[in-house]
Write an enzyme that holds these catalytic residues in place. Structure first.
Site, mmCIF file in Angstrom:
data_model
loop_
_atom_site.group_PDB
_atom_site.id
_atom_site.type_symbol
_atom_site.label_atom_id
_atom_site.label_comp_id
_atom_site.label_asym_id
_atom_site.label_seq_id
_atom_site.Cartn_x
_atom_site.Cartn_y
_atom_site.Cartn_z
ATOM 1 N N TYR A 73 6.797 13.258 -35.776
ATOM 2 C CA TYR A 73 6.274 14.574 -36.177
ATOM 3 C C TYR A 73 5.315 14.426 -37.357
ATOM 4 O O TYR A 73 4.174 14.900 -37.315
ATOM 5 C CB TYR A 73 7.444 15.486 -36.545
ATOM 6 C CG TYR A 73 7.024 16.889 -36.917
ATOM 7 C CD1 TYR A 73 6.570 17.770 -35.937
ATOM 8 C CD2 TYR A 73 7.078 17.327 -38.237
ATOM 9 C CE1 TYR A 73 6.184 19.057 -36.262
ATOM 10 C CE2 TYR A 73 6.687 18.612 -38.576
ATOM 11 C CZ TYR A 73 6.240 19.478 -37.590
ATOM 12 O OH TYR A 73 5.852 20.742 -37.919
ATOM 13 N N LYS A 117 1.367 15.194 -36.972
ATOM 14 C CA LYS A 117 0.860 16.374 -37.661
ATOM 15 C C LYS A 117 -0.202 15.965 -38.689
ATOM 16 O O LYS A 117 -1.172 16.681 -38.911
ATOM 17 C CB LYS A 117 1.995 17.145 -38.355
ATOM 18 C CG LYS A 117 2.888 17.918 -37.408
ATOM 19 C CD LYS A 117 2.166 19.001 -36.594
ATOM 20 C CE LYS A 117 2.041 20.307 -37.352
ATOM 21 N NZ LYS A 117 1.517 21.390 -36.474
#
Ligand code: ZN
Length: 693
Positions: free
Chosen positions: A581, A585
Site C-alpha cells: 500500500y 500510494k
C-alpha cells in the site's frame, strides 16, 4: 385530450384541504394539479390559475378574496399555500386606471396580499382579478399555440374552435393584457374561453370542474383539427442512426461546452461554465435532417413565456466543425438585436450574455445550455415541445412567431426575469465532478460534500450493489445531479468510455477525484508478488489511467480544471507490514505531482489530500480498514472501538477523522480558494511524522 376530473378525487381534496383552506381553494388546487399533470397543457412552472372566494377579515367583515398561483410554483405539485390570497375588491378598482407601470403593479399586488409572508403573486394576477368568473384557468397549451402561430391563424381558430371563444391579438402581459381581456370578455357574453394570440388560452367557470372542462374541450378540438390538417409530413432526406449521432456528440461535447463558457475576471476561476443537455432521438434527427428543418426550427418561440429560457432564437449549425464561428456569429447577432431595441428596456438594464441557449446541429441533435442541469433541462423540454409543435404546424400550414420587438419586450420584462431567481448559486453549481472509488467510505463522503455544494457528480466504482445503492441513496436527495458510472480504473478503455459517458450526460468534466485504492497487509518477507501487482494495478495504473485521460479531455474543453488525488499519510510515514500500500500510494502521489507540472499550462491544478484512519462514512465501512483493521487490532490487542480510539489519540488534535473532512479538503481545492497546485493537505488531526515535506 383526456378529461381527468374525478368526483372521488375532488371529494378527497375537499376533505383534505377544505377544513383549513375552504372548499373553493381545495377544488382550485385539485383542478390546478390536473392541468399541471399534462405536459401538453403546462411545462415547467407555466400556466396559472385562480379562484375568487369570500372570507372574513380580522374584524369579522366578509371580504372578497382572489387566490391566484404564486410565482415560481408548479401547477403539477401546487398546494393550497401555493395560491396567494389578494384583496379582490381593491384590485378590481385598478380597472379605472388608464395604465399602470409594471413595478407599481408588482408592489401593489404585494401590499394587498392577505398574508405578509405570501409568495409573489403570478404576474398575470390582474387578468384573474379583472375577469368576473369565479374560477379561471390559464395555460400555454401546445395545441392552442399551434393554431395561433400560423399564417392562417384566424381561419384555423374559427374552423377549429368555432364561435365559442374570444380571440385576443397579442398584448404584452401585465396590466395592459388584463384590461384588454376584461374588455373583450364584456363585449362577448356567453363565450367559454379566450385565445391569446402567440400566448395561450384562458377558460373560466362557476365551478373548478366547469373551467377545467372548458380547457380540455377546447384543446381537444384544437388537437383534432391539427391532426386533420397534416398534409405534408416532414421527412429527412438523409437520416442517420441515433447511435451514430450519440457518438458524434460525445466527441464534440467538451469542446462545445468550452466554447460556451464565458471568460470571467477572476484568475482563480477564469471561466463561467455551463451544463449541456442533449437530445438526439429519431424524431429530432428526422426533423433537423429535413430540407425545411432549418427554416422551421430557427423561428421565434411558441409563446413569450418560454423565451427567458431559450432566447428569442435557437442557433443552427450545419456542420459541427463550424461551431466556434457559429457561436461567434450568434453572439454578434444577439448584440445587434440588443442594440436595435435597447431603448425599450428599463433604464439601467444590463443585457444578458449573448450566447445561445439552444443549439441545433443536424446529424448530432439538440443541445441545450443552462447554469446547471435543472436550467438546461427546462430549456431542453421547452425546445423539444416547441420543435414538435413547429413541425406539426408546418405539416399543414406555415409557422409564424411574434415580431422581434414583442420578443425583446418579453425577454427584458423585469417581472419575467425575476422568475430566473436571484438566489446566490452554490459554489460548485456549474461544475461536473468524477469521483472514483465512490462506493467506499471516503468516496461516498466526498460525493456528499460535492453534491451539497451544487456539483454534478458522476460516482464511479466497479459495477455492483455498493455503487448502485450509493447512487440510489444520493438520487433521493439530488435527483438530477448524481449519476452512477460503472468503471474499472485499471482498464484504460473503461476510463475513456466513462469520460465519454459523463460528457454526454452534462457536456464535460471539470473535477476528477482519484480515490479508488486497494490495501494489503503483509511484511515484505511474506509479500506475494501477485498481491503486490494487484494493489499496484489499482493504486498506480488506475491513477495513471485517469491522469492520462484527463489531459486530452481538458485540452479539448479548454477551460482548465482540477484533479484531487486522495493520497495517504503512509506516503510520508509508511507503516510496517504495509509495504504494498505505502509504496504504490507513493507512486501514485508522485504521478500526481508530475501531472501538476505537465497540466498547469492547460489551467489544470493537481493537488493531494493525505488522510489518516477514516474508518467509515455513515453505514459505509472503509474497504481499506476492512482489510487492515483485524490485523491492526490483533497486533495492538484492541477491539474495533479501541482501535478507533487508538488512532484518535495518536494525533495532536485528538480528532476522529471523517470522510466528510476529506470531502471538505476536496472542496477547498475545487473552489480554488488559493492559487495552489502540486500541494498536499494532511487531514489527519496532526501527525508530526507525516507532515508533507
Ligand atoms: Zn401566460
Amino acid at each position: 385530450m383526456e378529461n381527468r376530473w374525478s368526483e372521488q378525487e375532488a371529494a378527497a381534496c375537499v376533505r383534505q384541504w377544505g377544513p383549513r383552506w375552504g372548499d373553493p381553494l381545495a377544488l382550485r388546487t385539485y383542478a390546478s394539479r390536473l392541468l399541471g399533470r399534462d405536459d401538453r397543457l403546462v411545462v415547467h412552472g407555466g400556466g396559472n390559475t385562480s379562484v375568487k372566494a369570500t372570507l372574513p377579515d380580522v374584524l369579522g367583515r366578509q371580504r372578497e378574496v382572489l387566490f391566484v398561483k404564486g410565482s415560481g410554483y408548479d401547477l403539477a405539485t401546487i398546494d393550497p399555500e401555493g395560491h396567494v390570497g389578494l384583496e379582490l375588491g381593491f384590485l378590481r378598482e385598478l380597472r379605472a386606471l388608464p395604465e399602470l407601470a409594471d413595478a407599481v403593479m408588482v408592489n401593489t399586488l404585494r401590499t394587498h396580499a392577505l398574508n405578509a409572508d405570501a409568495p409573489a403573486p403570478s404576474i398575470e394576477a390582474l387578468l384573474h382579478a379583472f375577469l368576473p368568473p369565479r374560477y379561471i384557468d390559464h395555460s400555454h397549451a401546445d395545441a392552442i399555440l399551434a393554431l395561433t402561430n400560423r399564417t392562417d391563424a384566424t381561419d384555423a381558430l374559427r374552423d377549429a374552435l368555432g364561435d365559442a371563444v374570444i380571440v385576443l391579438p397579442y398584448v404584452h402581459p401585465g396590466f395592459a393584457l388584463a384590461k384588454a381581456a376584461d374588455a373583450a370578455f364584456t363585449a362577448h357574453p356567453g363565450c367559454r374561453g379566450m385565445v391569446l394570440m402567440h400566448h395561450g388560452l384562458i377558460t373560466w367557470g362557476e365551478s373548478a370542474e366547469e373551467s377545467y372542462r372548458a380547457t380540455i374541450d377546447l384543446v381537444t378540438r384544437a388537437e383534432a383539427w391539427l391532426e386533420k390538417q397534416r398534409k405534408r409530413p416532414i421527412i429527412a432526406t438523409e437520416l442517420i442512426e441515433p447511435s451514430v449521432a450519440r457518438e458524434r456528440y460525445r466527441a464534440i461535447a467538451p469542446w462545445l461546452r468550452g466554447l460556451l463558457a464565458r471568460k470571467a475576471d477572476d484568475p482563480d476561476r477564469p471561466y463561467q461554465r455551463v451544463i449541456l443537455r442533449v437530445r438526439n432521438d429519431r424524431p429530432i434527427l428526422e426533423f433537423l435532417g429535413a430540407p425545411c428543418g432549418r427554416e422551421v426550427a430557427v423561428s421565434p418561440p411558441l409563446t413569450t413565456d418560454h423565451l427567458i429560457r431559450t432566447k428569442p432564437l435557437p442557433m443552427w449549425c450545419q456542420d459541427p466543425a463550424d461551431l466556434e464561428a457559429g457561436i461567434a456569429a450568434y453572439a454578434q447577432a444577439y448584440g445587434e438585436y440588443w442594440q436595435r431595441h435597447a431603448t425599450r428596456a428599463a433604464p439601467g438594464t444590463i443585457p444578458f450574455d449573448p450566447l445561445p441557449r439552444v443549439i441545433l446541429i443536424p446529424h448530432v441533435g439538440v443541445v441545450c445550455v443552462g447554469a446547471d442541469v435543472h436550467e438546461a433541462d427546462i430549456a431542453r423540454d421547452i425546445t423539444l415541445n416547441t420543435l414538435a409543435l413547429k413541425r406539426l404546424v408546418t405539416e399543414g400550414g406555415s409557422y409564424v412567431g411574434l415580431p422581434e420587438d414583442a420578443l425583446f419586450d418579453m425577454e427584458y420584462f423585469p417581472l419575467q426575469t425575476a422568475k430566473l431567481g436571484r438566489r446566490k448559486p452554490p459554489p460548485l453549481a456549474r461544475t461536473v465532478a468524477v469521483v472514483t472509488g465512490a462506493a467506499g467510505a471516503i468516496g461516498s463522503g466526498v460525493c456528499e460534500v460535492l453534491l451539497e455544494n451544487g456539483a454534478h457528480v458522476a460516482a464511479t466504482d466497479l459495477p455492483g450493489e455498493p455503487l448502485d445503492s450509493l447512487v440510489r441513496q444520493l438520487q433521493s436527495l439530488y435527483p438530477k445531479r448524481i449519476v452512477g458510472v460503472p468503471m474499472d480504473v485499471t482498464d484504460p478503455d473503461a476510463v475513456h468510455a466513462a469520460f465519454a459517458s459523463v460528457s454526454e450526460t452534462w457536456g464535460g468534466i471539470d473535477l476528477v477525484v482519484i480515490n479508488a485504492g486497494l490495501a494489503h497487509v503483509a511484511p515484505l518477507a511474506k509479500l506475494d508478488l501477485e498481491d503486490f501487482r494487484r494493489v499496484a494495478r489499482v493504486n498506480v495504473e488506475g491513477t495513471l489511467n485517469l491522469l492520462t485521460a484527463i489531459g486530452p479531455h481538458m485540452q479539448l474543453q479548454g477551460t482548465g480544471g482540477d484533479v484531487v488525488l486522495i493520497s495517504t499519510k503512509n506516503v510520508f510515514a509508511p507503516g510496517a507490514q504495509f509495504g504494498a500500500y505505502s509504496a504504490t500510494k507513493a507512486a501514485s502521489h508522485q504521478l500526481a505531482r508530475v501531472a501538476s507540472l505537465e497540466l498547469a499550462e492547460r489551467g489544470v491544478r493537481v493537488n493531494m489530500i493525505s488522510p489518516d484512519a477514516v474508518f467509515s462514512s455513515g453505514e459505509r465501512r472503509s474497504g481499506l480498514w476492512a482489510a487492515v483493521g483485524p490485523d491492526r487490532m490483533r497486533a495492538r490487542g484492541l477491539d474495533e472501538k479501541g482501535l478507533e480510539e487508538y488512532y484518535r489519540n495518536r494525533n495532536l488534535l485528538k480528532s476522529r477523522v471523517t470522510a466528510r473532512h476529506v470531502g471538505q479538503a476536496v472542496l477547498f481545492f475545487a473552489t480554488r480558494q488559493t492559487p495552489t497546485t502540486g500541494a498536499t493537505i494532511p487531514v489527519d488531526g496532526g501527525l508530526p511524522d507525516a507532515t508533507p515535506r
